[in-house]
Design an enzyme around this catalytic site. Structure first.
Site, short mmCIF file in Angstrom:
data_model
loop_
_atom_site.label_atom_id
_atom_site.label_comp_id
_atom_site.label_asym_id
_atom_site.label_seq_id
_atom_site.Cartn_x
_atom_site.Cartn_y
_atom_site.Cartn_z
N ARG A 329 -13.03 17.26 48.78
CA ARG A 329 -12.48 18.58 48.48
C ARG A 329 -13.54 19.62 48.13
NH1 ARG A 329 -7.19 16.57 45.05
NH2 ARG A 329 -6.20 15.69 46.88
N LEU A 440 -3.21 10.04 40.61
CA LEU A 440 -2.02 9.21 40.35
C LEU A 440 -2.47 7.80 40.02
CD1 LEU A 440 0.34 10.49 43.21
CD2 LEU A 440 0.19 11.29 40.85
C1 LIG Z 1 0.62 20.34 43.57
C2 LIG Z 1 -0.11 19.10 43.16
C3 LIG Z 1 -0.16 18.00 44.00
C4 LIG Z 1 -0.84 16.86 43.64
N1 LIG Z 1 -0.87 15.79 44.50
C5 LIG Z 1 -1.51 14.67 44.14
C6 LIG Z 1 -1.54 13.54 45.00
O1 LIG Z 1 -0.96 13.54 46.09
N2 LIG Z 1 -2.19 12.43 44.58
C7 LIG Z 1 -2.85 12.36 43.38
O2 LIG Z 1 -3.41 11.33 43.06
N3 LIG Z 1 -2.80 13.42 42.54
C8 LIG Z 1 -2.17 14.56 42.88
N4 LIG Z 1 -2.15 15.63 42.03
C9 LIG Z 1 -2.70 15.47 40.66
C10 LIG Z 1 -1.70 14.70 39.80
O3 LIG Z 1 -0.39 15.09 40.13
C11 LIG Z 1 -1.92 14.93 38.30
O4 LIG Z 1 -3.27 14.78 37.98
C12 LIG Z 1 -1.13 13.91 37.49
O5 LIG Z 1 0.21 13.87 37.91
C13 LIG Z 1 -1.21 14.24 36.00
O6 LIG Z 1 -0.37 13.33 35.32
P1 LIG Z 1 -0.38 13.26 33.74
O7 LIG Z 1 0.62 12.23 33.36
O8 LIG Z 1 -1.77 13.07 33.26
O9 LIG Z 1 0.07 14.70 33.26
P2 LIG Z 1 1.41 15.59 33.55
O10 LIG Z 1 2.22 15.07 34.69
O11 LIG Z 1 0.93 17.00 33.62
O12 LIG Z 1 2.29 15.39 32.27
C14 LIG Z 1 1.96 16.02 31.06
C15 LIG Z 1 3.05 15.70 30.07
O13 LIG Z 1 2.61 16.09 28.78
C16 LIG Z 1 3.59 16.91 28.15
N5 LIG Z 1 2.84 17.83 27.30
C17 LIG Z 1 1.72 18.53 27.57
N6 LIG Z 1 1.30 19.20 26.49
C18 LIG Z 1 2.17 18.91 25.50
C19 LIG Z 1 2.28 19.32 24.15
N7 LIG Z 1 1.39 20.13 23.58
N8 LIG Z 1 3.33 18.84 23.43
C20 LIG Z 1 4.26 18.02 23.98
N9 LIG Z 1 4.19 17.60 25.26
C21 LIG Z 1 3.16 18.05 26.01
C22 LIG Z 1 4.37 17.55 29.28
O14 LIG Z 1 5.66 17.89 28.84
C23 LIG Z 1 4.37 16.40 30.30
O15 LIG Z 1 5.41 15.52 29.99
C24 LIG Z 1 -1.49 16.80 42.40
C25 LIG Z 1 -1.46 17.90 41.55
C26 LIG Z 1 -0.81 19.05 41.94
C27 LIG Z 1 -0.84 20.24 41.06
#
Ligand SMILES: Cc1cc2nc3c(=O)[nH]c(=O)nc-3n(C[C@H](O)[C@H](O)[C@H](O)COP(=O)(O)OP(=O)(O)OC[C@H]3O[C@@H](n4cnc5c(N)ncnc54)[C@H](O)[C@@H]3O)c2cc1C
Length: 636
Positions: A329, A440
């Site tokens: 990327r 993911l």
């Molecule tokens: C459009 C898009 C497409 C993508 N496609 C891919 C892909 O195909 N393959 C891949 O590997 N990755 C992909 N990514 C990246 C990937 O989706 C993310 O890095 C990953 O899903 C993040 O997961 P997470 O559980 O760390 O955080 P998140 O899914 O962002 O979850 C964060 C959680 O924390 C909670 N939270 C945050 N702050 C607080 C707070 N202060 N108090 C209480 N709760 C809070 C939120 O409510 C949520 O439940 C993509 C990203 C985007 C934007």
């Protein structure tokens, strides 16, 4: 010196050795331990469900109204795993090597190797949950390619992989909620971490519906709160994604690693108006079949169909013949910027390049292309009004992912004992550039497999005094939270929260975005504190703090972005080398590629908060490369 607690032994055995050496908690004793998990995206839901299933008392928090709304749902393209179902030369070692190289040698080898190992388990786990991965005609799981690799190791569920994986994690979480091991707190936002005797022992939250400030105590706190790309204002992230949880933890003593390592994704729908508040990703999977090109001539405004084949520049294919359109990327984004800066960009503002499916449709047929990418083409049409089956898509890079985050050791524990960090919120395994489909994988590795081993080890090996919310540390932290909210509401200035956020985002994008220079970063470092000052004088929030107030929520989060942006620029200005997504214009090869300076910068930069108005202190975790020798990246 930071101790990453990397286990001894050959890299192939480190995780096994570590798990064997870790202490266990007897099943009958597990219910005596309480664990707070903040976040119910893929990393948080997976961790909360698994720890609940093990028998711990888990409380899971999210500012969303349901775990299913976490930003993880947006993930489109897929998830990597070294299953080698295609028999195309893949292996755990190759996934490890691709990831270290893709991250431009700025990630910790031991973590990356473990990630590649665990990738195998993730697919089995998700298939067992019923995640409907795409399958080939014979029933085997299908895979496709993502950037920076030459094998097909990306498992996917059409363009909805994140959604399907999240439904799997959500149903595992729901099962534990029904079993009584997990208590879910929705619409509840963490605003601070509570430290007792140097250990994380709880959090302070705000109920987003009533405005109540609440304290929650536990033996361990896990943050899985996602990334901070919205510091740029315009990004592909969900509008609500923010940095507050990790920033407040940083202010309490957790080190923040590589804050300037952000990912600018090459295939997003270009900005069409100054008033836009969101950018939309077109999955990288499209680069499997779409061909990227611009006209050879500068200022060529003809429609794509009128530009003859010999007048087109398929610049990725000609510059990088080995990887072509599937370069990583950072490389694809920089090249898009370069051709647009030369005046060869397409579309209304000249800020776009074509992603053309004409050849793929000719070769595979329209139905095959629709089958693979149909929902992405639909999204594109809904936003641009253009039919990408008949005219090429227009794409441009946009902020998408943050490799930086809270520093964690091999156990995913931050520098605050008892504070663990998973998913995009930690500084992760991706170094200076994340390969597609690896977020993911990392979030689920952290949530389903690593935290459920390392958190119990911490509990079993630490003598923790009983602590409840009446402890003075809770009272003091909650008072600070109340004061900060009250200060925001009391401001009776003229500007909306969004107007500050938009201005901040432009400063960060212009000076700490796809290309950074010493002069630009210093300009940003002069302007950000001024803007922060203006924010704390001229902000206007409508409504009060004892009700549902989205203006207040935004303002509170923006107040943290205003501090984080400064740290990003401090980090970027100190790292005078280029690496991965961090491109310093002063440090490039004669061909314009990122030029690392391994002699001076082969380390993770971890910053320590020293107080408002004080310069943060830099700590270094040296990086050594024993298994993937340091080399200049080449995708030619
Ligand atoms: C459009 C898009 C497409 C993508 N496609 C891919 C892909 O195909 N393959 C891949 O590997 N990755 C992909 N990514 C990246 C990937 O989706 C993310 O890095 C990953 O899903 C993040 O997961 P997470 O559980 O760390 O955080 P998140 O899914 O962002 O979850 C964060 C959680 O924390 C909670 N939270 C945050 N702050 C607080 C707070 N202060 N108090 C209480 N709760 C809070 C939120 O409510 C949520 O439940 C993509 C990203 C985007 C934007």
């Amino acid at each position: 010196m930071l101790d990453a607690r990397i286990p001894s032994g050959p890299i192939q055995q480190q995780w096994d050795n570590c798990r064997f050496e870790m202490k266990l908690v007897n099943p009958a004793n597990r219910r005596k331990h309480s664990i707070i998990v903040v976040g119910s995206g893929l990393a948080g839901a997976a961790a909360a469900a698994t720890l609940g299933q093990q028998g711990y008392r888990v409380e899971c928090f999210s500012y969303h109204d349901t775990p299913r709304r976490a930003h993880s749902i947006a993930a489109q393209g897929g998830i990597n795993a070294a299953k080698n179902y295609r028999n195309d030369g893949d292996s755990v070692f190759r996934l490890f090597k691709d990831t270290v190289k893709g991250g431009d040698f700025r990630a910790r080898e031991a973590n990356v190797y473990r990630l590649a190992q665990i990738s195998l388990n993730i697919i089995d786990q998700c298939v067992a949950q019923g995640v409907p991965f795409a399958r080939e005609y014979g029933g085997l799981l299908d895979t496709r390619s993502f950037g920076g690799v030459q094998v097909q190791r990306t498992f996917y569920a059409r363009g909805q992989t994140g959604q399907q994986l999240l439904l799997g994690a959500y149903q595992a979480l729901e099962e534990q909620i029904a079993a009584g091991t997990v208590a879910l707190h929705i619409r509840s936002e963490l605003l601070d971490v509570v430290i007792v005797d140097g250990r994380a022992r709880g959090i302070v939250t705000r109920d987003l519906v009533t405005g109540h400030i609440e304290c929650h105590a536990a033996d361990v706190v896990v943050l899985a709160t996602g990334g901070y790309s919205n510091v740029f204002y315009l990004s592909t992230n969900a509008k609500a994604s923010n940095c507050t949880a990790i920033w407040r933890a940083y202010r309490r003593g957790a080190l923040f690693a590589n804050p300037c390592f952000t990912q600018i994704h090459p295939t997003c729908i270009p900005l069409s108006s100054e008033h836009q508040s969101k950018l939309t990703l077109m999955s990288e999977s499209l680069r499997n079949d779409g061909r990227v090109w611009v006209p050879k001539k500068k200022g060529d405004t003809r429609a794509a169909k009128d530009v003859l084949e010999n007048e087109r520049d398929y610049y990725l294919e000609s510059r990088y013949p080995s990887f072509g359109n599937l370069v990583p990327r950072d490389v694809a984004s920089r090249n898009a910027k370069e051709v647009c800066d030369e005046g060869r960009g397409v579309g209304p503002h000249g800020q776009g390049v074509y992603l053309d499916f004409a050849d793929a449709i000719h070769r595979l047929g329209l139905e095959a292309v629709r089958e693979k990418y149909g929902n992405l083409f639909d999204i594109y049409e809904r936003i641009t009004g253009e039919d990408a089956y008949t005219v090429p898509m227009r794409i441009y890079p946009a902020p998408h992912y943050t490799m930086g985050g809270l520093w964690v050791d091999y156990h995913l524990m931050s520098t605050i004992p008892g504070l663990f960090v998973g998913g995009e919120a930690n500084f992760s395994d991706h170094g200076a550039n994340r390969l597609g489909a690896s977020a993911l994988m990392q979030g689920l590795a952290d949530g389903y497999f690593i935290l459920p081993s390392t958190v119990p080890d911490y509990l079993a090996s630490t003598a923790l005094d009983p602590v409840d919310v009446w402890h003075e540390a809770f009272t003091a932290t909650a008072a600070e939270v109340r004061d900060r909210i009250a200060a925001l509401v009391a401001l009776k200035g003229k500007r909306s929260p969004d107007s500050f956020h938009r201005e901040l985002g432009k400063i960060v994008w212009d000076n700490c975005g796809m290309a950074r220079s010493d002069a630009g970063l210093r300009k940003a470092l002069a302007r950000i504190p001024e803007l922060r000052d203006e924010f704390w004088h001229d902000l206007r929030i409508v409504g009060g703090d004892d009700e549902l107030n989205q203006g207040l929520e935004k303002a509170n989060r923006i107040s943290d972005f205003l501090e984080l942006a400064e740290l990003m620029c401090i980090d970027a200005v100190h790292r005078t080398e280029s690496c991965g997504g961090h491109f310093r214009v002063e440090s490039q090869t004669p061909e314009g590629e990122a030029k690392r300076d391994d002699a001076h910068f082969s380390y993770t930069a971890a910053w320590e908060w020293k107080g408002s108005g004080q310069a943060p202190a830099l700590h270094k975790e040296p990086l050594t490369f024993e298994y993937v020798p340091l080399s200049q990246r080449s995708y030619k």
